[in-house]
Design an enzyme around this catalytic site. Structure first.
Site, mmCIF file in Angstrom:
data_model
loop_
_atom_site.group_PDB
_atom_site.id
_atom_site.type_symbol
_atom_site.label_atom_id
_atom_site.label_comp_id
_atom_site.label_asym_id
_atom_site.label_seq_id
_atom_site.Cartn_x
_atom_site.Cartn_y
_atom_site.Cartn_z
ATOM 1 C CG ASN A 113 47.356 40.777 41.847
ATOM 2 O OD1 ASN A 113 48.572 40.901 41.655
ATOM 3 N ND2 ASN A 113 46.854 39.755 42.524
ATOM 4 C CG HIS A 115 45.835 34.726 41.718
ATOM 5 N ND1 HIS A 115 46.557 34.794 42.892
ATOM 6 C CD2 HIS A 115 45.191 33.532 41.739
ATOM 7 C CE1 HIS A 115 46.346 33.694 43.595
ATOM 8 N NE2 HIS A 115 45.519 32.914 42.916
ATOM 9 C CB SER A 142 42.724 35.494 36.909
ATOM 10 O OG SER A 142 42.312 34.148 36.896
ATOM 11 C CG ASP A 151 44.535 36.451 45.237
ATOM 12 O OD1 ASP A 151 45.157 37.439 44.820
ATOM 13 O OD2 ASP A 151 45.074 35.525 45.885
ATOM 14 C CB ALA A 179 49.566 31.973 29.888
ATOM 15 C CD GLU A 180 51.619 34.574 35.798
ATOM 16 O OE1 GLU A 180 52.555 35.371 36.026
ATOM 17 O OE2 GLU A 180 51.238 33.740 36.631
#
Ligand code: GRF
Length: 325
Positions: A113, A115, A142, A151, A179-180
């Site tokens: 995942n 987050h 993250s 999470d 950034a993700e």
């Protein structure tokens, strides 16, 4: 014979909205040397814009609204769609549903995942507003493994994003998303590649083999092998086989109880075992390591059993003394 190329890992992506992370994963999967391919984009929101993008790109989609459905039933339908896609891994990308523990345990170690915070800070929602309110100098994102705790699974990697004077939650969210989009494809790619990387697999096996008493490593015809006993008179209990002799697998070779057991195992579980060239006739079996979900407890069990088959009594005593018996 040329070495067989490792196959690409199949990934199902679950989304609820825009799907910009899904798009980043998808376009990265189309680059040269990509280690994964996306075989399904599934959503609990039939109107999710990401579904339209996936469809336009020729990626199979699945949509089922959760409204009016029990969680367990919705989870089951998603699980079925994922199973039918043949996925090896699941990537959650803005999937706004809490998954039931059955779903999570079925995909343990194979579900990631992303987050929008520097976990373990700010689990849950409104992460950017909370980072601003706390006066943090950095926000970030993250990628983590999904566990039962929301999470809370193991963090695989993070990117820090500097907070600017006068930042708003919206402005910060946008920069964190940039950034993700860099982070997720990289981490997913590395993570799935790890499971077919001979160096990584050798490291894991070596650690387990050398943890057994009186074990040492000695190459056998160029391949790593492990023996028990003295340097001089030790006997082999395991070999590491990196796609040798035309085998498509990275595998561990260990001793079975004999031909019958070997044949039965290979027949019943061809995804886990094979009969190795040259060694098969003497009851050595190939335990396949380069698969999405190697069972390391089972592998450790095989190593110990094979070790016992050839270990001298003095070494077996050591194992007993270590309390492993
Ligand atoms: C992302 O910010 C992600 O971190 C969070 O949900 C958002 C999804 O955005 N889990 P998108 O649908 O990928 O654009």
């Amino acid at each position: 014979m040329p070495e067989a190329a490792p196959r690409k890992a199949k990934v199902a992506v679950l989304i609820s909205g825009t799907g910009s992370n899904m798009a980043a994963l998808l376009y990265a999967s189309r680059l040269h040397r990509a280690t994964y391919e996306i075989v399904l984009v599934a959503s609990n929101n039939p109107d999710a814009p990401g579904l339209a993008l996936a469809s336009a790109e020729g990626v199979p989609g699945f949509a089922l609204s959760h409204k009016g459905m029990a969680r367990a039933d919705h989870d089951a339908a998603m699980l079925q769609a994922i199973a039918e896609s043949g996925a090896d891994y699941v990537a959650l990308a803005g999937y706004m549903r809490v998954l039931g523990s059955g779903f999570v345990s079925q995909w343990q170690g194979r579900m990631l995942n992303i987050h929008p915070s520097l976990l373990p800070r700010y689990k849950g929602l409104d992460t950017h507003a909370r980072a601003l309110a706390a006066g943090d100098t950095h926000a970030g994102c993250s990628v983590h493994l999904v566990s039962d705790e929301l999470d809370g699974g193991e963090v695989l990697a993070q990117t820090r994003v500097a907070i600017q004077p006068g930042d708003t939650a919206e402005a910060l969210a946008r920069r964190v998303q940039w950034a993700e989009h860099q982070l997720y494809p990289r981490v997913l790619s590395d993570y799935v590649a790890q499971s077919s990387d001979p160096e990584y697999l050798l490291g894991k096996v070596r650690e387990l083999a050398l943890a057994l008493p009186a074990a040492h490593e000695k190459a056998s015809m160029g391949a790593p092998g492990w023996r028990v006993g003295s340097e001089k008179s030790g006997r082999y209990f395991a070999y590491f086989n990196n796609r040798h002799h035309g085998s498509p697998h990275v595998a561990l070779l260990v001793k079975t109880g004999g031909m019958d057991e070997l044949v039965n195992l290979v027949e019943a579980q061809p995804e886990s075992y094979f009969k190795p060239m040259f060694y098969g006739a003497s009851g050595w079996i190939g335990v396949i390591l380069d698969r999405p979900d190697p069972d390391w407890d089972n592998i450790a069990g095989w190593l110990e059993r094979s070790w016992r088959a050839v270990a001298p009594p003095s070494a077996v005593k050591l194992l007993r003394a270590s309390g492993d018996i």
